[in-house]
Motif scaffolding. Sequence first.
Motif, mmCIF file in Angstrom:
data_model
loop_
_atom_site.group_PDB
_atom_site.id
_atom_site.type_symbol
_atom_site.label_atom_id
_atom_site.label_comp_id
_atom_site.label_asym_id
_atom_site.label_seq_id
_atom_site.Cartn_x
_atom_site.Cartn_y
_atom_site.Cartn_z
ATOM 1 N N GLN A 202 -5.991 12.966 -2.459
ATOM 2 C CA GLN A 202 -6.287 12.035 -0.951
ATOM 3 C C GLN A 202 -7.688 11.325 -1.190
ATOM 4 O O GLN A 202 -7.917 10.337 -0.752
ATOM 5 C CB GLN A 202 -6.178 12.991 -0.005
ATOM 6 N N THR B 12 -1.816 10.562 7.183
ATOM 7 C CA THR B 12 -2.615 11.070 6.330
ATOM 8 C C THR B 12 -3.520 12.147 7.030
ATOM 9 O O THR B 12 -4.031 13.099 6.584
ATOM 10 C CB THR B 12 -3.598 9.961 5.947
ATOM 11 N N ARG C 27 0.815 -1.067 0.049
ATOM 12 C CA ARG C 27 0.210 -0.057 -0.098
ATOM 13 C C ARG C 27 0.948 1.174 -0.139
ATOM 14 O O ARG C 27 0.582 2.391 -0.477
ATOM 15 C CB ARG C 27 -0.935 0.172 1.334
ATOM 16 N N HIS C 28 1.894 1.067 0.873
ATOM 17 C CA HIS C 28 2.752 2.275 0.738
ATOM 18 C C HIS C 28 3.522 2.464 -0.671
ATOM 19 O O HIS C 28 3.551 3.937 -1.175
ATOM 20 C CB HIS C 28 4.055 1.961 1.627
ATOM 21 N N PHE D 76 1.104 4.459 -3.027
ATOM 22 C CA PHE D 76 0.655 5.769 -2.686
ATOM 23 C C PHE D 76 1.909 6.682 -2.933
ATOM 24 O O PHE D 76 1.719 7.851 -2.642
ATOM 25 C CB PHE D 76 -0.204 5.983 -1.387
ATOM 26 N N LYS E 94 -6.764 7.998 0.923
ATOM 27 C CA LYS E 94 -5.754 8.053 1.960
ATOM 28 C C LYS E 94 -6.180 8.657 3.188
ATOM 29 O O LYS E 94 -6.275 9.830 3.402
ATOM 30 C CB LYS E 94 -4.501 8.716 1.400
#
Length: 270
Positions: free
Chosen positions: A122, A97, A29-30, A33, A127
Amino acid sequence: MSAASNIHSLLARLLPERIVPAPARPGQRHRLFAGVGMPSQQALPGERFGLIDRLDEAVDLQAVYHDLCRQALLGNVAALNDLGWIWLNGKYWRGDTSLAGHLLRMAALQGNAAAWFNLGQQHYFGKGVDVSYANAAEYYRHAFERGMVHAAAALGDLYEEEVCDGDQVWQVDALEAYQWFLRGAQRGEKRCRFEVGYRLLHGVNVEADARAGLYWLELAAATGVMHAAEELAVYFSSRDAARYLGWRDQAIKLGSKLALTMKLEDQIQP
């Protein structure tokens, strides 16, 4: 107390003293994004040392962080956006976030176009917030109205995208998508120029107009859009040998495997 003083006071409380290093082995996931949004402080074309260069080459990220904080506390809205952008991504230090959203809103409400765009990102990616295309579209519009032409491309894509999961209300609107691509093209956004040219040339969701389509494609190709050069090469391959060869070779310079295949086929033909 003035609005500026209120913002300064709130910002001073929000900003932590020290950053937390990003994970040495980031999760999926990191990684997904890491490229979301954009900083305000970008290098000019052909130059280096925008914020990303500075972060990538930093020996001491804590020192870079303190400098950005100093600038933001002095009223530099671009630095405020950039802090929010870094925390949104979590690439250079551990993301947050919630903090990112606060900082981006503060920058956006002071007129920063990139901050509005980053808020759109976002909400588009979800996020730290629920995914909301409607909110993303609103923020992208604010960014475009404040001079970020790239937001038009994001809006064009958004209005062509179906919601694959979740229960949010969103309606695909091909005409609205085209209108946003056209607005971006008219303001010089190169990918928008390709999208408009492609649709006009092939009659995709609009009435076909080859002359107008070629006009936009040539503008896009001249500024380095590989797919536009490919489209022009394919179009002229059976119509104009000289223009075909010119755009084929331009596409090859831009990295097109399709154009390279076309050249190899040209060489083996009798």
